[in-house]
Write an enzyme that holds these catalytic residues in place. Structure first.
Site, PDB file in Angstrom:
ATOM      1  N   GLY A 546      34.132  26.880  20.132  1.00 52.32           N
ATOM      2  CA  GLY A 546      34.173  26.359  18.771  1.00 52.32           C
ATOM      3  C   GLY A 546      33.046  25.376  18.561  1.00 52.32           C
ATOM      4  N   VAL A 547      32.710  25.181  17.308  1.00 51.01           N
ATOM      5  CA  VAL A 547      31.660  24.236  16.980  1.00 51.01           C
ATOM      6  C   VAL A 547      32.141  23.404  15.803  1.00 51.01           C
ATOM      7  CG1 VAL A 547      29.248  23.967  16.320  1.00 51.01           C
ATOM      8  CG2 VAL A 547      29.946  25.955  17.649  1.00 51.01           C
ATOM      9  N   GLY A 551      29.808  18.488  17.380  1.00 49.35           N
ATOM     10  CA  GLY A 551      29.132  19.200  18.455  1.00 49.35           C
ATOM     11  C   GLY A 551      29.963  20.405  18.872  1.00 49.35           C
ATOM     12  N   VAL A 553      32.599  22.778  21.355  1.00 46.83           N
ATOM     13  CA  VAL A 553      33.776  22.750  22.207  1.00 46.83           C
ATOM     14  C   VAL A 553      33.641  23.891  23.217  1.00 46.83           C
ATOM     15  CG1 VAL A 553      36.277  22.871  22.315  1.00 46.83           C
ATOM     16  CG2 VAL A 553      35.184  21.861  20.319  1.00 46.83           C
ATOM     17  N   ASP A 663      44.101  16.765   7.540  1.00 51.42           N
ATOM     18  CA  ASP A 663      43.393  18.046   7.517  1.00 51.42           C
ATOM     19  C   ASP A 663      44.264  19.152   8.117  1.00 51.42           C
ATOM     20  OD1 ASP A 663      41.366  19.765   6.930  1.00 51.42           O
ATOM     21  OD2 ASP A 663      40.193  19.315   8.721  1.00 51.42           O
TER      22      ASP A 663
END
Ligand SMILES: *[C@@H]1O[C@H](CO)[C@@H](O)[C@H](O)[C@H]1NC(C)=O
Ligand SMILES: *[C@@H]1O[C@H](CO)[C@@H](O)[C@H](O)[C@H]1NC(C)=O
Ligand SMILES: *[C@@H]1O[C@H](CO)[C@@H](O)[C@H](O)[C@H]1NC(C)=O
Ligand SMILES: *[C@@H]1O[C@H](CO)[C@@H](O)[C@H](O)[C@H]1NC(C)=O
Ligand SMILES: *[C@@H]1O[C@H](CO)[C@@H](O)[C@H](O)[C@H]1NC(C)=O
Ligand SMILES: *[C@@H]1O[C@H](CO)[C@@H](O)[C@H](O)[C@H]1NC(C)=O
Ligand SMILES: *[C@@H]1O[C@H](CO)[C@@H](O)[C@H](O)[C@H]1NC(C)=O
Ligand SMILES: *[C@@H]1O[C@H](CO)[C@@H](O)[C@H](O)[C@H]1NC(C)=O
Length: 876
Positions: A546-547, A551, A553, A663
């Site tokens: 993931g990004v 930054g 992951v 979120d």
């Protein structure tokens, strides 16, 4: 071939005859002899390359006159822009201005216009209001770019046209509309590219044997769908830089089944009439059909539904390729457009000269009048059950679909500006209000500076300071409006905001000392950089899962086998060491079975790395839609919702402070290898932003789909904002569609709005994930939908607490599993709710220390006992 004029169609004066649409195929497709390709990046001073690798040149050479125009630069790059080129520069046009292109020989051309509507210097986006005329045809009139972008829920607008000019030069003229004071025109990118002659005649639907000549008209692309397949970017088109979209948003009713050709190197029998460039392999190798059961299909159909402008003629191109049958009369179907018969007993093997794997297309024209007061275009495929002899199966199939609007007899293609959904208007308003605040703050700051600095000598300094303030204000705007509030909080991603703001400040301050508190150190492992490197194959790209704004992951391994998710700060990340420590301090103390836990951290050589539990099954979203993963059964979906609700309930009530997640969305609910849901926020989402967009998520408006409307109005987050977002998650789980889907008709764009609308109209069943049809106990569905609906109440005070939500979901699960038992529990709850009120926090939830979650209360299989012990319905 005679041309049919629109007005003629309805007077039956002149009729043209053609054998039928096969005619189209008998004319081989000719390629342009002298291809031209103009890609203009308007307002730029040097050639530049767009993200898809195409080269764009400055526009000045093509301007007949550049008086009354000005090059401008955008000061804000919306993260959803596909590329900086051709959007970040543009040309403002204050009075009629023409671009002129020399064409080489007769051939068909694409014209594509690119617009990025934002404020350019003193030119406000809302005043961009203009007309565009190309080759004598009015493409756009009183075109309001910003409202169009809003309606599309996109940051930019692309208009695509194709036409066959018979002139040596092509003029494209931009004129600000006189109807609006202060109006101006602008454009960011212009493409003029020669192409093969793909459009000639089309069968006119509703008029026996009549055809329409598309050659002399300008066509505007409205829809281009890879039916039963996936999005195809311009770079993967068969050489014509077209973009193909998924067809599911346009399906109406029955969605049928999709199929993909069984081999990627299967050879399709392209011909000179249907060469490869007609549509890429991916379009013909994927299809949607009705499914294997003829009995069901007999009374059913496949229908696609499109919104169009009335009083225009449309060209509808259907792409087919028979992938399953090699003999005729196996599957035949009727095609109708706007309920008018277009073709009878279509048999693809017959159409393919008795062969399968033959790419084919058929062109139909249809006039959409406003006589019946609607502006819809529907394409329907129905099995030909009255065919003689009857086909072997009752089924219908389609591989691709394109819809083009044709200019009218007055040389006009422009329609009214679209109307955005209420939801998007609210979003827009919020943005404006925020901007005003920022402007006011800036001005205030300005005044102060002036006072302090004073005099001419201070001028230069003041400019610098103002610039600094602007940057701060601007970044603040991005944070507030970044549309992905979680990303904006960066190193504090997990539980972004404390409702008790004092505690935020004090805990933040205590952290600014150079060492972590002993409690945090005790709870958290300290990893060495060497361990991190060896666990991630030296941060190899292959390990990235993931990004996010902070930054990347990585998937990693520590202690010789424990799988972990490793979040490594991007060196250019805006967040610093202070936030990094704050996060460790907080997260190390939050432990719960339904929260993703922080295992440890690494702080070495200026690296800031956090190590979390690894979630084997990724995000909830990737199990719902746009996925190749197996469909989750209803019970499992319900259990995941319950787990997530518990995690949120803990945040709201279980820790010392009320913690608001801020979120909540399906990409922030992760699932471990045992299908236990855990709330998180570090965006393992595969759709996260790419690295060069460090500030916010790519799917900019996506996250808006979850935002509490009350937060728009009062800009104050409460725990009820999470409840609202969770309501959207519940509908997403039920309907298996995104919270915001810009490609849908406007009333359906926002899932929250659409779901509420459908419930009120008693149409809930229509939007339930077709995979779940008939698999949800009706009482369970009712309870679930009722709960989700309450979460979406406009006012926070009318929404249930997270505790109530959890209770209701548990109840819904009971109804699914044991409908009779469930009602007993309800009674039980009514009696005991008082006495259980104080119970839950102390046993189920913990603050600090090891995870003390009582497994038995989390067991989803438990019945009455655990059920009534669980929840504090009053919440906090
Ligand atoms: C264009 O649309 C915007 C809404 O985004 C509206 O505020 C503006 O007034 C419109 N401009 C004109 C000239 O109609
Ligand atoms: C194109 O524009 C130029 C300049 O305005 C004009 O002289 C010329 O006649 C136009 N050509 C066509 C084909 O309209
Ligand atoms: C585009 O084509 C390339 C090469 O064939 C392929 O690797 C890539 O996955 C395709 N992209 C999409 C979005 O289809
Ligand atoms: C097709 O559907 C009908 C009606 O639902 C059902 O009775 C029949 O068994 C199904 N046939 C097959 C072959 O599955
Ligand atoms: C297609 O099916 C739907 C629902 O079964 C029905 O309402 C509609 O009238 C059908 N359309 C046509 C053109 O047969
Ligand atoms: C693919 O399907 C076709 C037609 O059904 C069949 O003839 C062919 O053997 C299949 N190929 C593979 C690789 O399965
Ligand atoms: C046409 O579309 C409008 C708006 O989506 C809808 O209200 C209307 O019912 C549709 N008409 C038909 C005949 O489907
Ligand atoms: C489009 O405009 C051209 C040129 O004005 C005209 O010849 C053609 O007939 C128009 N198309 C239609 C469908 O009216």
């Amino acid at each position: 071939m005679m041309k049919i004029k629109t007005h003629v169609l309805f007077c039956f004066i002149s009729l043209c005859f053609a054998s039928n649409a096969i005619h189209v195929l008998s004319e081989a497709i000719s390629k342009p002899s002298n291809p031209v390709s103009y890609l203009l990046y308007c307002g730029s001073t040097s050639p530049e390359t767009s993200a898809d690798g195409r080269k764009w040149e400055p526009d000045t050479k093509y301007l007949v006159s550049s008086d009354n125009t000005a090059p401008v630069q955008a000061t804000y790059q919306d993260p959803s822009l596909p590329s900086t080129v051709p959007y970040m520069n543009g040309r403002i046009i204050n009075s009629e201005t023409t671009y002129q292109f020399k064409l080489h020989g007769k051939s068909r051309h694409w014209i594509r216009l690119h617009f990025y509507p934002i404020d350019y210097n003193s030119f406000a986006a809302k005043d961009a209001y203009f007309s565009v005329v190309a080759g004598g045809i009015t493409l756009l009139k009183n075109f309001n770019t910003s409202v169009t972008a809003l309606a599309l829920t996109q940051s930019h607008v692309i208009k695509e046209y194709t036409f066959y000019p018979d002139t040596e030069y092509l003029n494209i003229t931009f004129t600000p509309s006189p109807d609006h004071k202060g109006s101006y025109a602008f454009v960011n990118g212009i493409e003029v590219i020669s192409m093969p002659d793909l459009y000639k005649t089309a069968t006119l639907v509703g008029f026996n044997e009549e055809t329409v000549d598309a050659e002399s008209s300008v066509l505007q692309t409205l829809y281009r769908l890879n039916v039963g397949g996936q999005f195809i970017p311009a770079s993967n088109d068969s050489g014509l830089t077209r973009t193909w979209y998924d067809d599911t948003p346009y399906l109406f009713g029955n969605i049928g089944v999709t199929s993909t050709s069984n081999s990627t190197d299967r050879k399709f029998k392209y011909t000179t009439d249907v060469p490869e460039m007609i549509a890429p392999f991916d379009v013909y190798s994927t299809a949607r059909s009705m499914g294997p059961n003829s009995t069901i299909n007999m009374n059913s159909n496949l229908t696609w539904f499109f919104q169009v402008d009335s009083n225009f003629l449309y060209l509808v191109r259907l792409h087919f390729c028979e992938l399953e049958y090699t003999q005729d009369n196996k599957r035949t179907f009727d095609i109708s457009i706007n309920n008018k018969e277009a073709d009878k007993a279509a048999d693809l093997v017959l159409w393919g000269s008795m062969e399968s794997d033959v790419p084919l297309y058929r062109d139909y024209a249809i006039y959409v009048s406003d006589a019946v007061g609607d502006d819809n275009l529907t394409v329907t495929l129905t099995p030909s059950f009255d065919a003689v002899p009857p086909p072997e199966t009752y089924d219908a199939v389609l591989n691709g679909l394109e819809i083009f609007k044709m200019n009218d007899t007055k040389g006009n293609l422009a329609g009214p500006n679209p109307v955005p959904s209420d939801y998007m208007l609210r979003v827009e308003k919020l943005k404006e209000e925020q901007q005003e605040k920022i402007d006011a703050a800036r001005e205030e700051e300005n005044k102060k500076r002036k006072k302090v600095v004073g005099g001419a000598a201070g001028g230069a300094v003041a400019v610098g300071l103002v610039a600094a303030v602007c940057i701060v204000a601007y970044q603040r705007q991005r944070r507030v409006l970044g549309s992905d509030p979680g990303m904006a909080s960066g190193w504090l991603p997990l539980y972004g905001s404390w409702s008790n703001s004092k505690s935020t400040i004090s805990s933040g301050k205590s952290c600014s000392s150079s060492t972590l508190s002993s409690l945090a150190q005790g709870l958290c492992r300290h990893f060495s950089l060497a361990e991190m490197k060896s666990g991630t194959k030296n941060f190899d790209e292959s390990q990235v899962i993931g990004v996010g704004g902070f930054g990347k992951v990585y998937k990693g391994v520590v202690d010789g086998g424990t799988k972990v998710a490793i979040k490594r700060a991007n060196p250019s990340s805006e967040q610093g060491i202070h936030e990094f420590r704050t996060e460790i301090e907080m997260l190390s103390k939050l432990r719960h079975r339904h929260l993703v836990s922080l295992i440890g951290f690494c702080e070495e050589n200026e690296e800031m790395i956090l190590v979390y539990d690894y979630m084997g099954n990724g995000t909830l979203r990737e199990h719902l839609y746009k996925t190749n993963k197996p469909q989750l059964p209803w019970k499992q979906r319900l259990e995941i919702c319950i787990g997530a609700a518990r995690g949120l309930y803990y945040l709201h009530t279980g820790a010392k402070y009320t913690i608001i997640h801020r979120d909540v969305k399906t990409t922030n609910i992760l699932v471990d290898e045992n299908w236990v849901a855990k709330v998180s926020d570090f965006g393992l989402s595969k759709t996260g932003p790419s690295l060069n967009q460090t500030h916010v998520s790519t799917v900019v408006k996506g996250s808006f789909g979850y935002l509490d409307p009350e937060y728009f109005r009062r800009q104050q987050l409460t725990d009820k904002s999470d409840v609202y977002s969770f309501g959207v998650v519940l509908f997403e789980v039920l309907c298996a569609r995104p919270a915001l889907n810009p490609t849908l008709p406007k009333e359906q764009v926002s899932l929250a709005d659409w779901a509420l609308h459908c419930i009120r109209k008693g149409m809930l069943e229509d939007i339930v994930d077709p995979n779940l049809k008939g698999k949800i106990n009706p009482e369970c569905l009712k309870k679930f939908a009722e709960t989700a609906e309450k979460c979406l109440s406009d006012q926070g005070t009318h929404r249930p607490s997270m505790g109530d939500v959890l209770w209701n979901l548990e109840f819904a699960l009971q109804m699914q599993e044991n409908p009779n038992g469930a009602s007993l529990i309800a009674d039980e709850r009514a009696r005991t709710s008082e006495s259980t009120a104080a119970h839950s926090i102390s046993t189920d939830l913990s603050y600090g220390g090891e995870s003390t979650t009582d497994e038995s209360t989390d067991s989803l299989n438990s019945t009455n006992a655990a059920f009534s012990q669980l929840i504090n319905p009053q919440g906090r």
